[in-house]
Design a protein around this motif. Structure first.
Motif, PDB file in Angstrom:
ATOM      1  N   SER A 119       0.838  -1.208   0.000  1.00  0.00           N
ATOM      2  CA  SER A 119       0.000   0.000   0.000  1.00  0.00           C
ATOM      3  C   SER A 119       0.865   1.247   0.000  1.00  0.00           C
ATOM      4  O   SER A 119       0.559   2.230  -0.675  1.00  0.00           O
ATOM      5  N   PRO A 126     -14.181   4.414  -4.279  1.00  0.00           N
ATOM      6  CA  PRO A 126     -14.527   3.010  -4.029  1.00  0.00           C
ATOM      7  C   PRO A 126     -15.238   2.796  -2.690  1.00  0.00           C
ATOM      8  O   PRO A 126     -16.009   1.851  -2.547  1.00  0.00           O
ATOM      9  N   TYR A 137     -18.125  -3.065   0.758  1.00  0.00           N
ATOM     10  CA  TYR A 137     -16.853  -3.777   0.915  1.00  0.00           C
ATOM     11  C   TYR A 137     -16.952  -5.192   0.337  1.00  0.00           C
ATOM     12  O   TYR A 137     -16.061  -5.648  -0.383  1.00  0.00           O
ATOM     13  N   ARG A 148     -17.075  -5.208  -3.476  1.00  0.00           N
ATOM     14  CA  ARG A 148     -15.773  -4.911  -4.049  1.00  0.00           C
ATOM     15  C   ARG A 148     -14.866  -6.120  -3.968  1.00  0.00           C
ATOM     16  O   ARG A 148     -14.064  -6.394  -4.865  1.00  0.00           O
ATOM     17  N   THR A 149     -14.974  -6.871  -2.865  1.00  0.00           N
ATOM     18  CA  THR A 149     -14.121  -8.040  -2.703  1.00  0.00           C
ATOM     19  C   THR A 149     -14.549  -9.163  -3.645  1.00  0.00           C
ATOM     20  O   THR A 149     -13.708  -9.844  -4.227  1.00  0.00           O
ATOM     21  N   TRP A 209     -13.104  -8.895  -7.012  1.00  0.00           N
ATOM     22  CA  TRP A 209     -11.742  -9.421  -7.193  1.00  0.00           C
ATOM     23  C   TRP A 209     -11.737 -10.914  -7.514  1.00  0.00           C
ATOM     24  O   TRP A 209     -10.840 -11.407  -8.181  1.00  0.00           O
ATOM     25  N   VAL A 218      -3.698  -8.641  -2.320  1.00  0.00           N
ATOM     26  CA  VAL A 218      -4.302  -7.787  -3.344  1.00  0.00           C
ATOM     27  C   VAL A 218      -5.598  -7.162  -2.819  1.00  0.00           C
ATOM     28  O   VAL A 218      -5.831  -5.957  -2.920  1.00  0.00           O
ATOM     29  N   GLY A 219      -6.448  -8.002  -2.226  1.00  0.00           N
ATOM     30  CA  GLY A 219      -7.731  -7.514  -1.710  1.00  0.00           C
ATOM     31  C   GLY A 219      -7.552  -6.485  -0.613  1.00  0.00           C
ATOM     32  O   GLY A 219      -8.246  -5.459  -0.586  1.00  0.00           O
ATOM     33  N   TYR A 240      -6.115  -3.207  -2.026  1.00  0.00           N
ATOM     34  CA  TYR A 240      -7.158  -2.501  -2.768  1.00  0.00           C
ATOM     35  C   TYR A 240      -8.100  -1.763  -1.811  1.00  0.00           C
ATOM     36  O   TYR A 240      -8.445  -0.609  -2.038  1.00  0.00           O
ATOM     37  N   ASN A 241      -8.488  -2.440  -0.742  1.00  0.00           N
ATOM     38  CA  ASN A 241      -9.474  -1.831   0.154  1.00  0.00           C
ATOM     39  C   ASN A 241      -8.905  -0.726   1.032  1.00  0.00           C
ATOM     40  O   ASN A 241      -9.616   0.201   1.399  1.00  0.00           O
ATOM     41  N   LEU A 286      -5.877   1.061   0.482  1.00  0.00           N
ATOM     42  CA  LEU A 286      -4.996   2.023  -0.178  1.00  0.00           C
ATOM     43  C   LEU A 286      -5.420   3.484   0.034  1.00  0.00           C
ATOM     44  O   LEU A 286      -4.574   4.348   0.301  1.00  0.00           O
ATOM     45  N   THR A 336     -11.912 -10.577   3.803  1.00  0.00           N
ATOM     46  CA  THR A 336     -11.024 -10.729   2.655  1.00  0.00           C
ATOM     47  C   THR A 336     -10.346 -12.105   2.633  1.00  0.00           C
ATOM     48  O   THR A 336     -10.397 -12.794   1.614  1.00  0.00           O
TER      49      THR A 336
END
Lengths: 285, 354
Positions: free
Chosen positions: A78, A107, A112, A115-116, A119, A154-155, A158-159, A161, A223
């Motif tokens: 991040s 986002p 949440y 969004r996950t 992925w 990655v997840g 992404y969440n 960042l 996640t």
């Protein structure tokens, strides 16, 4: 003192909210952690330290270490992605900064969970990434990204960042531009100015953002559950299991307390550090 | 002081979008001189300084350092250093680390760095504070660190942006002399930006008075004070009294007052300027002065070493100010409402056509 009475009234709703919804459950967790599991899953009020002894069992230490490793990786990635982004936004003309920050937090406006799930679509064997790479001829067989530690990282990145970008950005905003000019004036090339002046002075934002991602990641369970697919277990998943399928609330409470303790220590370190740097920064005449 | 130019600027123009900040500035800064860029805020003096430092590029014009083109050379490669208005000290570094920063960037040998840093800390009386962080210093000490950090580089030219602005009056006066001493000792050209005319008069060898992106007048402090070329200069540098009138030959006729004499021939609409300290205040008419007018005292402002006497002359909208030494005999009796005579000589007046 009239203002003191007013202050009390103003603080009352917030204090009541925290008392009922934070302190009470926390006290319950604290109490459960020192009790014993009933035969059929309930909590028996018999004092015991067994739950904490179990926390130090090799199996759980391993899970804590895995969680810490994933969280640390998420925090580092991040920062590596977020710092340049924050720096670039701070260099934009004033009128563009707000729109850019708006896109950073955009986002957050969607769920949440959704969004996950997105992925999963992106990362699975027939997902966009694998198909894309195959289409470009870079790979022959699909990569197994989903249900690995990498997918979890990655997840998480992404969440979380946006938190890093925002905290680093606010740190860069606080820099006196004349200090950077002074470095240049004294003969420093841009990269040396960055290493010797910009980076040290924005450390409070870096540490705050990093600790934030770490703390949110190490206890995360959605996640790893979705993107780890049960292949990778983090502390959050184990705690979840204890309160649900395993029906061992006292042990779940002990694990939770241990996690909270780790987070507290990190937050205290972060606060102390940024406080010290802020104090040094106060030189404006 | 020689008159070899170090930095030469020719027709420097600076535009910010549609706004023109500098309208063709031409000026030579000489070797070893203490030069002041003086002017009200927004006149472009700081922009000019930043162009020399390399933080801004002029839209057009030429700039030479020791005869070589300076435009396009990045700030870090210019043998010019800047002392910033905010001092811009590195807050995370100690005094000593701040001062050695530039020498480290130049990758000088450790021995030389140590020796030069030690010497400049000595010169600026900072040796005892070497290990302190900027937030542990007073305003005056921080100012000296900023100075030491720039001087240790031994620049061809030191640029100072309002260096004394953040200090209180007493300390400012001490530092004015201190800056002059350092400049003299090190023989470096100093170019200082200031809005304080008194500061410029005390410190500078030469002053360029700027107004709205143009240089109004360049000269020594005495030239600017004694021989201002325009109303703006006469008004900005020191205090003065203006009488608007029409000149013909050596005389200026002022409505309501009469004819004033001067030694400067002019014609047309002019401003007749006479400095307060050139005006003599007396209870009776003194025929030793070419210009004598009676008025009534409106106000007396006590300044310690002298007092400013505001006198209303016939037909004038503004009171005329005379500066009188507080110890001068007879001035004790001066009181508001008393009739007095003001007298001065034509040779002390300036006739300004601009």
């Amino acid at each position: 003192m009239k203002s003191r009475a007013t202050n009390f009234l103003l603080i009352l709703p917030g204090a009541a909210w925290l008392g009922v919804f934070l302190l009470l459950p926390c006290s319950l967790v604290l109490a459960y952690a020192f009790m014993t599991r009933g035969v059929y899953g309930g909590v028996v009020p018999t004092f015991s330290l067994d739950n904490f002894v179990r926390v130090f069992d090799a199996v759980y230490i391993e899970i804590f270490l895995t969680s810490a490793r994933i969280a640390l990786l998420a925090a580092l990635v991040s920062l590596v992605i977020g710092y340049p982004a924050a720096y670039a936004i701070s260099r934009l003309p004033g009128t563009w900064q707000l729109p850019a920050l708006f896109f950073v937090i955009l986002p957050f406006w969607s769920n949440y969970l959704i969004r996950t799930y997105a992925w999963i679509v992106l990362l699975n064997r027939t997902g966009v990434i694998n198909e894309g790479l195959r289409g470009l001829g870079i790979i022959d067989a699909p990569l197994d990204i989903l249900y690995t530690e990498s997918a979890i990282v990655v997840g998480l990145v992404y969440n979380y960042l946006p938190f890093v970008i925002l905290s680093v950005f606010s740190s860069i905003q606080r820099l006196n531009p004349e200090v950077l000019e002074a470095s240049e004036d004294l003969g420093a090339a841009p990269w040396r100015t960055f290493l010797r002046v910009t980076l040290p002075l924005t450390m409070p934002g870096v540490v705050a953002g990093g600790v934030f991602v770490f703390v949110l990641s190490i206890g995360n369970f959605i996640t790893p559950n979705l993107l780890g697919g049960g292949q990778v277990k983090m502390v959050g998943n184990v705690i979840y299991d204890q309160f649900t399928s395993a029906r061992d609330w006292p042990f779940g409470a002990a694990l939770s307390l241990s996690l909270i303790a780790i987070m507290m220590v990190l937050l205290v370190i972060q606060t102390t550090l940024s406080h010290r740097i802020r104090k040094i920064e106060k030189v404006e005449a | 002081m020689s008159t070899t130019p170090v930095i030469q600027m020719k027709d420097i123009v600076l535009n910010y979008g549609a706004l023109t900040v500098l309208h063709g500035i031409s000026v030579d800064f000489n070797e070893g001189e203490f030069f002041a860029l003086l002017g009200p805020s927004g006149c472009g003096k700081t922009s000019l300084l930043r162009i020399m430092a390399g933080f801004a590029d002029p839209t057009s014009g030429q700039m030479l350092l020791d005869g070589k083109d300076l435009i396009g050379i990045p700030a870090r490669r210019r043998p010019v250093n800047m002392m910033f208005q905010s001092y811009a000290l590195f807050p995370h570094l100690s005094v000593e680390q701040n001062v050695r920063y530039g020498l480290e960037m130049a990758r000088l040998p450790a021995d030389e760095i140590r020796q030069r840093v030690g010497a400049i800390l000595e010169t600026t009386h900072l040796t005892d504070y070497a290990r302190r962080k900027p937030n542990q210093l007073s305003g005056g000490q921080r100012q000296r660190v900023a100075l030491a950090r720039a001087l240790v580089m031994r620049p061809r030219v030191l640029l100072l942006d309002e260096p004394l602005g953040a200090l209180d009056k007493k300390l400012r006066e001490v530092m004015q002399l201190e800056l002059k001493r350092l400049q003299h000792e090190m023989g470096i050209t100093f170019i200082i930006v200031t809005h304080d005319q008194e500061e410029a008069l005390v410190m500078a060898d030469r002053i360029a008075l700027m107004r709205a992106g143009q240089i109004e007048q360049i000269g020594t402090p005495a030239e600017l004070y004694e021989m201002p070329v325009s109303r703006f200069v006469a008004d900005f540098v020191g205090k003065t009294n203006f009488f608007e009138g029409v000149a013909s030959g050596g005389k200026v006729s002022v409505a309501g007052l009469g004819e004033l004499t001067s030694t400067l021939p002019a014609s047309g609409a002019v401003a007749y300027s006479i400095r307060p300290e050139r005006i003599c205040v007396a209870p009776a008419k003194n025929d030793a002065f070419e210009n004598c007018f009676q008025g009534v005292i409106e106000e007396v402002a006590y300044h310690g070493q002298d007092q400013h006497i505001l006198v209303r002359l016939a037909g004038q909208t503004e009171p005329t100010i005379a500066r009188v030494g507080a110890q001068q005999p007879g001035t004790r009796d001066i009181g508001v409402g008393a009739p007095v005579w003001l007298g001065w000589n034509g040779a002390d007046a300036r006739v300004l056509t601009r």
